[in-house]
Scaffold this active site. Sequence first.
Site, mmCIF file in Angstrom:
data_model
loop_
_atom_site.group_PDB
_atom_site.id
_atom_site.type_symbol
_atom_site.label_atom_id
_atom_site.label_comp_id
_atom_site.label_asym_id
_atom_site.label_seq_id
_atom_site.Cartn_x
_atom_site.Cartn_y
_atom_site.Cartn_z
ATOM 1 N N TYR A 137 -1.747 0.011 10.890
ATOM 2 C CA TYR A 137 -1.899 -0.434 9.280
ATOM 3 C C TYR A 137 -0.736 0.164 8.686
ATOM 4 O O TYR A 137 -0.063 -0.847 7.778
ATOM 5 C CB TYR A 137 -3.082 0.387 8.755
ATOM 6 N N SER A 155 0.951 -1.162 0.047
ATOM 7 C CA SER A 155 0.044 -0.126 0.032
ATOM 8 C C SER A 155 0.969 1.218 -0.105
ATOM 9 O O SER A 155 1.911 1.133 0.408
ATOM 10 C CB SER A 155 -0.900 -0.082 1.277
#
Length: 251
Positions: free
Chosen positions: A152, A139
């Site tokens: 995250y 990501s």
Amino acid sequence: MKTAIITGATSGFGRAIAFRLASLGYQLIITGRRLDRLNELAPQLASQYSINVFSLCFDVRDNNACTNAIQSIPYSFQKIDLLINNAGLAAGALPFDESDLTDYDQMIDTNVKGLLYMTKLIVPRMIEQQKGHIINISSIAGIEVYPNASVYCASKHAVNAITKGLRIDLVKHGIKVSSVSPGMAETEFSIVRYHGDTEKAKAVYNGLTALNADDIADTIEFIVTRPDHVSINDIQINPAQQANTYIAHRK
Ligand code: NDP
Ligand code: 8X3
């Protein structure tokens, strides 16, 4: 015929990647926890593309479940050419001091440990073949840290470190290791992140055209269709309206 295993094929990127690889002629091992979705997806892929599909329903956080699942793969699927480590999530979007330890566990256990368990199980087969390709779905959160997402982001930074380490350690075995680092993409990701609050999830994409799962499938197709001598290390892909993790131009 090449064989690919995709974790988290029941939704979003994984599902779109399954259709794309099927269209490229791969036979597929699709995985996820939602059996109903696997049961619907497998025959659809098989009949639409005339390929063989094997489903495995398990939780990547459970190493025993991963091991049992991989051991149950039938002989005709045993030679795995491509592992797509896609299963993952963000859980919660709160400042560190207000956020929840169970969310941390879920993200680290899925995004990092699950990816490690699956990779550890598949790599020996690729070493035996002296060939293979691992693609980790990372990501832009693995590149820049943004507010309310420390864990995250940490999990995706870990994915990037693991990707680079695997590339170094496996190069002598002819195994390519790539990653894809998307920005905002409209899948079930935000619904999961906001624990089922669909209004909050929808608001994430207000005023912009987010990436969609097919954009990521396009990227995977590019990576896997390069010639043998070419390895794509990472592709970062954002919506045109998202400059980085902080700046999105919403209309
Ligand atoms: P979705 O929520 O649509 O899909 C996530 C998939 O992961 C589902 O198939 C889910 O299957 C599977 N999964 C989650 N937890 C587990 C688990 N414990 N065991 C097995 N499978 C699991 O989200 P996306 O498609 O968007 O996300 C896919 C990947 O892309 C993730 O790693 C995410 O971090 C990453 N990503 C997403 C972005 C986005 O904006 N959407 C941007 C950048 C990266 P099931 O529930 O059936 O187990
Ligand atoms: C999720 C993408 O932009 O929310 O991995 O960090 S973003």
